[in-house]
Scaffold this motif. Structure first.
Motif, PDB file in Angstrom:
ATOM      1  N   LEU A 287      22.990  68.961  47.641  1.00 22.00           N
ATOM      2  CA  LEU A 287      21.710  69.670  47.543  1.00 22.00           C
ATOM      3  C   LEU A 287      20.557  68.801  47.049  1.00 22.00           C
ATOM      4  CD1 LEU A 287      23.028  73.043  46.061  1.00 22.00           C
ATOM      5  CD2 LEU A 287      22.186  72.645  48.384  1.00 22.00           C
ATOM      6  N   VAL A 288      20.779  67.502  46.924  1.00 24.37           N
ATOM      7  CA  VAL A 288      19.730  66.619  46.397  1.00 24.37           C
ATOM      8  C   VAL A 288      18.476  66.684  47.267  1.00 24.37           C
ATOM      9  CG1 VAL A 288      19.103  64.215  45.950  1.00 24.37           C
ATOM     10  CG2 VAL A 288      21.355  65.072  45.256  1.00 24.37           C
ATOM     11  N   ARG A 289      18.680  66.772  48.568  1.00 22.68           N
ATOM     12  CA  ARG A 289      17.544  66.819  49.493  1.00 22.68           C
ATOM     13  C   ARG A 289      16.712  68.086  49.326  1.00 22.68           C
ATOM     14  NH1 ARG A 289      18.231  67.108  56.104  1.00 22.68           N
ATOM     15  NH2 ARG A 289      16.025  67.459  56.621  1.00 22.68           N
ATOM     16  N   TRP A 290      17.364  69.156  48.838  1.00 26.01           N
ATOM     17  CA  TRP A 290      16.701  70.459  48.838  1.00 26.01           C
ATOM     18  C   TRP A 290      16.201  70.911  47.473  1.00 26.01           C
ATOM     19  CZ3 TRP A 290      15.856  71.312  53.704  1.00 26.01           C
ATOM     20  CH2 TRP A 290      16.764  70.844  54.646  1.00 26.01           C
ATOM     21  N   TYR A 291      16.764  70.383  46.392  1.00 24.48           N
ATOM     22  CA  TYR A 291      16.365  70.814  45.053  1.00 24.48           C
ATOM     23  C   TYR A 291      16.208  69.611  44.124  1.00 24.48           C
ATOM     24  CZ  TYR A 291      17.426  75.754  45.992  1.00 24.48           C
ATOM     25  OH  TYR A 291      17.436  77.038  46.498  1.00 24.48           O
ATOM     26  N   PRO A 292      15.085  69.522  43.384  1.00 23.31           N
ATOM     27  CA  PRO A 292      14.987  68.485  42.349  1.00 23.31           C
ATOM     28  C   PRO A 292      15.961  68.809  41.225  1.00 23.31           C
ATOM     29  CG  PRO A 292      13.089  69.954  42.251  1.00 23.31           C
ATOM     30  CD  PRO A 292      13.853  70.332  43.487  1.00 23.31           C
ATOM     31  N   LEU A 293      16.373  67.801  40.494  1.00 25.52           N
ATOM     32  CA  LEU A 293      17.402  67.969  39.467  1.00 25.52           C
ATOM     33  C   LEU A 293      17.033  69.040  38.439  1.00 25.52           C
ATOM     34  CD1 LEU A 293      20.109  67.014  38.334  1.00 25.52           C
ATOM     35  CD2 LEU A 293      18.885  65.241  37.062  1.00 25.52           C
ATOM     36  N   GLU A 294      15.764  69.088  38.036  1.00 26.14           N
ATOM     37  CA  GLU A 294      15.371  70.046  36.990  1.00 26.14           C
ATOM     38  C   GLU A 294      15.539  71.495  37.452  1.00 26.14           C
ATOM     39  OE1 GLU A 294      11.555  68.398  38.949  1.00 26.14           O
ATOM     40  OE2 GLU A 294      13.476  67.629  38.190  1.00 26.14           O
ATOM     41  N   GLU A 295      15.452  71.744  38.760  1.00 28.41           N
ATOM     42  CA  GLU A 295      15.612  73.111  39.258  1.00 28.41           C
ATOM     43  C   GLU A 295      17.081  73.516  39.389  1.00 28.41           C
ATOM     44  OE1 GLU A 295      13.372  74.134  42.717  1.00 28.41           O
ATOM     45  OE2 GLU A 295      11.545  73.148  41.998  1.00 28.41           O
ATOM     46  N   MET A 296      17.974  72.568  39.198  1.00 26.93           N
ATOM     47  CA  MET A 296      19.401  72.866  39.276  1.00 26.93           C
ATOM     48  C   MET A 296      19.990  73.203  37.910  1.00 26.93           C
ATOM     49  SD  MET A 296      20.519  72.722  42.413  1.00 26.93           S
ATOM     50  CE  MET A 296      22.288  72.526  42.204  1.00 26.93           C
ATOM     51  N   GLN A 297      19.195  73.129  36.877  1.00 22.31           N
ATOM     52  CA  GLN A 297      19.676  73.394  35.519  1.00 22.31           C
ATOM     53  C   GLN A 297      19.506  74.880  35.185  1.00 22.31           C
ATOM     54  OE1 GLN A 297      21.088  70.835  34.150  1.00 22.31           O
ATOM     55  NE2 GLN A 297      20.172  69.132  35.280  1.00 22.31           N
ATOM     56  N   ASN A 298      20.514  75.431  34.512  1.00 25.73           N
ATOM     57  CA  ASN A 298      20.422  76.791  33.957  1.00 25.73           C
ATOM     58  C   ASN A 298      19.917  77.809  34.976  1.00 25.73           C
ATOM     59  OD1 ASN A 298      21.186  75.856  31.284  1.00 25.73           O
ATOM     60  ND2 ASN A 298      19.139  74.968  31.186  1.00 25.73           N
ATOM     61  N   ARG A 299      20.637  77.920  36.070  1.00 25.35           N
ATOM     62  CA  ARG A 299      20.239  78.900  37.073  1.00 25.35           C
ATOM     63  C   ARG A 299      21.451  79.660  37.603  1.00 25.35           C
ATOM     64  NH1 ARG A 299      16.979  76.763  41.675  1.00 25.35           N
ATOM     65  NH2 ARG A 299      17.377  78.838  42.562  1.00 25.35           N
ATOM     66  N   TRP A 300      21.191  80.892  38.069  1.00 20.16           N
ATOM     67  CA  TRP A 300      22.241  81.745  38.592  1.00 20.16           C
ATOM     68  C   TRP A 300      22.532  81.389  40.050  1.00 20.16           C
ATOM     69  CZ3 TRP A 300      24.908  84.963  35.457  1.00 20.16           C
ATOM     70  CH2 TRP A 300      24.339  85.282  34.227  1.00 20.16           C
TER      71      TRP A 300
END
Length: 414
Positions: A287-300
């Motif tokens: 998912l690196v292409r689709w989401y920056p790392l910070e948006e992958m933290q603490n999410r449902w």
């Protein structure tokens, strides 16, 4: 507008025919002595280049959804030419039983966890070798072949060009487990799988020794009767439980996410899936292409949790996060509960009227995931559904919550 014409001989390469028909290409097709694709006056005669052009017209996802997948697609297409298209029949059979079977023992498809151009090309090439494909010699290739012929040929009504190959995958032999040696066995020596071929010679030698012993001792030895093998137990009948209910889809919460040290396109997530206090599963996602790392933290998220664990560039992945992919491949979005205030990690997804106990681990041979995945879609309101049934999350209070993608409408879920 680009002008293109595909020219194929009467006995055209099966892989190119499959790619052309599966993609629903509108490029004019003509019969010619030699194969070529003419694009604005430029001729292309390389099979891989023709296949990639056909796939790229309307099915970009077949070429890989990120750089890592695209590189793998290129690598396998190159091998398809050097190791399958241009070699002798015996070398193709050797590749079936070694390289291809070994790769597919750990993978459902050749690249990623979905259909790509590689599967279409290799299937098209191997369709001419089905008489040489034996379940006992290449069981994993046969499972994959059966999946592709159902997913691509049967589902897209291409049986006129590619006949369906009937196969019984239940004939895959079970591993031979040697019985504990008895005292008498130690005296006369028990034949094993490795020396089975030498058994006749050994028996002849034993008979010769026995004959000599008889002359010396004047005694005759009685032959022991061989024990009859018990017939194999009949397989347990398949239950009528809905296939989709065998999937264990749960609500997850990403506690931590980092870049994979060995792959620029992959994230490594630590996800709470309700397995216990402080117990998190490791899941690897492209998912690196689709989401920056910070948006992958603490999410449902929603995760398929009972896939067989698989190594992803040296890290064992224990599941799969579910995403919706836009029809044109322009977006990939994580699924999540509509109302996260009412759910907790581990809450399960079910489909009304299709409930049942999920498998502990989905058996790859049964292809449960591959069977239902084509019917996983997002509707016009972005709600995740299986056919016409929405994903329903059963909460602790008994209330149900739906799941959705942020903006993808009419997208596939995988």
């Amino acid at each position: 507008m680009v002008a293109a014409t595909l020219r194929l001989p009467e006995k055209a390469p099966k892989d190119i025919v499959l790619v052309y028909k599966y993609t629903g290409s509108t490029i004019p097709l003509e019969t010619a002595k030699e194969m070529s694709l003419e694009i604005d006056g430029t001729k292309v005669d390389c099979p891989n280049s023709i296949c990639k052009y056909l796939a790229g017209q309307a099915h970009h996802e077949l070429l890989g959804s990120n750089k890592d997948e695209q590189a793998q697609v290129e690598e396998w297409l190159t091998y398809a030419t050097s190791g399958l298209r241009t070699v002798a029949k015996k070398d193709v059979i050797a590749a079936l039983e070694k390289k291809l079977d070994a790769h597919l023992s750990q993978n459902t498809f050749f690249v990623a966890n979905r259909l790509t151009l590689v599967d279409l090309v290799i299937f098209g090439i191997l369709h001419a070798y089905t008489k040489n494909m034996k379940v006992t010699a290449c069981p994993n290739v046969m499972r994959w072949f059966d999946l592709i012929q159902n997913l691509v040929v049967r589902e897209h009504k291409l049986t006129e060009d590619f006949s369906i190959v009937e196969m019984n995958l239940d004939d895959v032999p079970e591993p031979v487990i040697a019985a504990p040696a008895k005292k008498d066995d130690k005296k006369r020596g028990a034949a094993t799988k490795e020396d089975a071929k030498a058994a006749p010679a050994k028996e002849a030698a034993k008979a010769d020794v026995a004959a000599k012993g008889d002359k010396k001792d004047g005694k005759k030895k009685e032959k022991k009767e061989k024990k009859e093998k018990k017939p194999a137990a009949a397989p347990a009948p398949e239950s009528d439980q809905p296939v989709v209910s065998r999937l264990d889809i749960r609500v997850g919460y990403i506690r931590n996410c980092r870049k994979h040290e060995g792959a620029d396109s992959l994230y490594v997530e630590e996800i709470d899936l309700g397995d216990g206090e402080g117990v998190y599963r490791t899941i690897v996602s492209g998912l690196v292409r689709w989401y920056p790392l910070e948006e992958m933290q603490n999410r449902w998220v929603l995760c398929l949790t009972n896939l067989k664990p698989a190594s992803m560039r040296g890290i064992k992945s224990e599941g799969m996060v579910l995403c919706a992919t836009a029809p044109d491949g322009s977006k990939v979005e994580l699924l999540a509960p509509v109302d996260t205030s009412k759910v907790k990690p581990g809450d399960r997804v079910f489909f009304e009227g299709m409930e049942g106990e999920p498998e502990k681990i989905l058996p790859p041979k049964k292809k449960y995931w591959e069977t239902v995945q084509p019917d996983f879609k997002t509707k016009d309101d972005c709600i995740a559904c299986f056919g016409d049934k929405p994903f329903l999350i059963r909460t602790q209070s008994g209330e149900t919550v739906q799941a959705r993608a942020p903006t993808v409408q009419g997208g596939s879920i995988k």
